[in-house]
Scaffold this motif. Structure first.
Motif, short mmCIF file in Angstrom:
data_model
loop_
_atom_site.label_atom_id
_atom_site.label_comp_id
_atom_site.label_asym_id
_atom_site.label_seq_id
_atom_site.Cartn_x
_atom_site.Cartn_y
_atom_site.Cartn_z
N GLU A 249 -0.48 -5.66 -9.05
CA GLU A 249 -1.46 -4.60 -8.81
C GLU A 249 -0.64 -3.66 -7.97
O GLU A 249 -0.70 -2.56 -8.07
CB GLU A 249 -2.75 -5.26 -8.17
CG GLU A 249 -3.71 -5.79 -8.75
CD GLU A 249 -4.77 -6.28 -8.09
OE1 GLU A 249 -5.93 -6.45 -8.90
OE2 GLU A 249 -5.05 -6.42 -6.67
N ARG A 250 0.00 -4.22 -7.15
CA ARG A 250 0.54 -3.40 -5.94
C ARG A 250 2.02 -2.64 -6.22
O ARG A 250 2.38 -1.75 -5.67
CB ARG A 250 0.74 -3.91 -4.61
CG ARG A 250 -0.82 -4.19 -4.06
CD ARG A 250 -0.73 -4.86 -2.64
NE ARG A 250 -2.22 -4.62 -2.02
CZ ARG A 250 -2.70 -3.57 -1.33
NH1 ARG A 250 -1.84 -2.68 -1.32
NH2 ARG A 250 -3.96 -3.63 -0.96
N LEU A 251 2.63 -3.56 -7.13
CA LEU A 251 4.15 -3.15 -7.36
C LEU A 251 4.33 -3.06 -8.67
O LEU A 251 5.34 -2.53 -9.08
CB LEU A 251 5.15 -4.37 -6.73
CG LEU A 251 5.03 -4.31 -5.26
CD1 LEU A 251 5.51 -5.65 -4.65
CD2 LEU A 251 5.42 -3.21 -4.53
N GLY A 252 3.67 -3.20 -9.74
CA GLY A 252 3.79 -2.86 -11.26
C GLY A 252 4.76 -4.08 -11.60
O GLY A 252 5.40 -3.90 -12.62
N VAL A 253 4.92 -4.95 -10.80
CA VAL A 253 6.08 -6.10 -11.33
C VAL A 253 5.16 -6.99 -12.44
O VAL A 253 4.05 -6.87 -12.53
CB VAL A 253 6.58 -7.03 -10.47
CG1 VAL A 253 7.22 -6.14 -9.46
CG2 VAL A 253 5.56 -7.87 -9.73
N ASP A 303 6.79 -0.62 0.10
CA ASP A 303 6.04 -1.26 -0.95
C ASP A 303 5.94 -2.83 -0.94
O ASP A 303 4.94 -3.41 -0.98
CB ASP A 303 6.53 -0.79 -2.48
CG ASP A 303 6.20 0.59 -2.72
OD1 ASP A 303 5.47 1.44 -1.67
OD2 ASP A 303 6.74 1.27 -3.49
N VAL A 304 7.40 -3.25 -0.66
CA VAL A 304 7.25 -4.75 -0.72
C VAL A 304 6.74 -5.27 0.67
O VAL A 304 5.98 -6.15 0.50
CB VAL A 304 8.88 -5.24 -0.59
CG1 VAL A 304 9.09 -6.83 -0.40
CG2 VAL A 304 9.36 -4.90 -2.21
N ALA A 305 6.97 -4.49 1.61
CA ALA A 305 6.15 -4.80 2.87
C ALA A 305 4.73 -4.80 2.88
O ALA A 305 4.05 -5.73 3.28
CB ALA A 305 6.55 -3.94 3.99
N ASP A 306 4.17 -3.81 2.24
CA ASP A 306 2.89 -3.86 2.03
C ASP A 306 2.33 -4.83 1.10
O ASP A 306 1.25 -5.46 1.51
CB ASP A 306 2.61 -2.28 1.34
CG ASP A 306 1.08 -2.24 0.83
OD1 ASP A 306 0.14 -2.17 1.93
OD2 ASP A 306 0.63 -2.24 -0.27
#
Length: 329
Positions: A249-253, A303-306
């Motif tokens: 959801e947050r990173l599109g991975v 973004d990773v930290a979030d």
């Protein structure tokens, strides 16, 4: 006897920090592939054998899709899932079974309580009981049954390695990993799971994650559709507030964790990571994979930290936050 790597061949991937004291350490192996498929980094020896466990599900789902299983959207996401057993998940699994004109009794996975706490509590209040359709692998099993029916294979005995659907899956897996399976074992859900090198697993996930629905090759078109379905509905592959769903959801991975500390991820730019924790704990796997993608420029640090702030990485003491589970690099 085939076996995974030894402690002497592992490297430290994560630590548990309690009040400034390193309380525990997680060792393992990992490999990062660039977008072009070449190796960007190795931690330990990625030629070591692993059992991918549920990180194998994208390969199994792709085999079924390529064999004509009529799956798209949420149904395709559930085919790839280790879902948390919510009513929403179960409704889609039942749709897949209905497409095969089979009942829940056809599922060969064990009965289980849902992994989602709220759903489990509601079932307990209603005097419910464990069900096969609530088991986190039920989407994969329903997909195997549907694939069997579509191809005219007897769904009875679909979990046997000799059954046509499992032969199809093994052939597809070996094609994607670029090597022969080193061993076959029984996964926790009862389906066959195949030993392979960590690099082979990474190579297969890289191929799936970098596929396009416009590819001239049918298998790659199917892989592109699978990844698009999961990214469009991250809840399908895991569940609300759970690691795979959070990072998608947050990173599109594209992310798929597996039991015994296995994790695979493909960043939007195609960079791929696969890892295995030697002690079998998966609590640090997502965080380590994210930091490896960040280290290679595939994800932005902020973004990773979030995303990591939403993962269950906090160490508590006396009801207070006193530390964290964190990557060792």
């Amino acid at each position: 006897m085939p076996q995974t790597f030894a402690a002497a061949d592992a490297v430290e991937l994560a630590v548990v920090d309690r009040s400034g004291f390193i309380e525990s350490r997680h060792a393992g192996i990992a490999v990062v592939l660039r977008a072009d498929g070449t190796i960007a980094e190795k931690l330990g020896d990625p030629s070591s054998l692993v059992l991918p466990r549920s990180s194998l599900k994208p390969l199994q789902a792709l085999a079924c899709l390529s064999a004509g299983a009529p799956l798209e959207g949420d149904r395709l996401g559930l085919a790839t899932a280790s879902h948390s057993g919510t009513d929403r998940h179960v409704a889609v699994v039942r749709e897949i079974l209905a497409a095969a004109e089979l009942s829940e009794d056809a599922l060969g996975c064990p009965a289980a309580w849902p992994g989602d706490t709220a759903t489990r509590d509601e079932l307990v209040r209603e005097l419910g009981r464990p069900q096969r359709v609530r088991m986190n692998c039920s989407g994969k099993h329903a997909t195997m049954l549907l694939t069997s029916v579509v191809n005219g294979w007897d769904p009875e005995g679909y979990l046997s390695p000799a059954h046509p659907v499992q032969q199809l899956i093994r052939d597809t897996i070996e094609r994607l990993i670029g090597e022969k399976a080193a061993a076959v074992a029984v996964d926790g859900c009862g389906a066959p799971v195949y030993a392979m090198t960590l690099f082979g697993l990474a190579r297969a996930i890289h191929r799936i994650g970098n596929s396009s629905t416009t590819s001239p090759f049918a298998l790659h078109r199917s892989a592109g559709a699978l990844v698009e379905a999961v990214r469009a509905a991250p809840w399908t592959i895991d569940g609300p507030g759970r690691p795979d769903t959070i990072v998608i959801e947050r990173l599109g991975v594209f992310a798929k964790g597996g039991a015994e500390g296995v994790m695979v991820m493909v960043a939007p730019d195609g960079t791929t990571v696969a890892l295995k924790m030697l002690d079998g704990s998966g609590r640090a796997a997502a965080a380590v994979a994210l930091r490896l993608l960040e280290r290679h420029g595939a994800l932005a640090s902020a973004d990773v930290a979030d995303a990591m702030s939403k993962l269950p990485l906090t160490v508590t003491g006396g009801g207070q936050d006193v530390g964290a589970i964190r990557p060792a690099f």
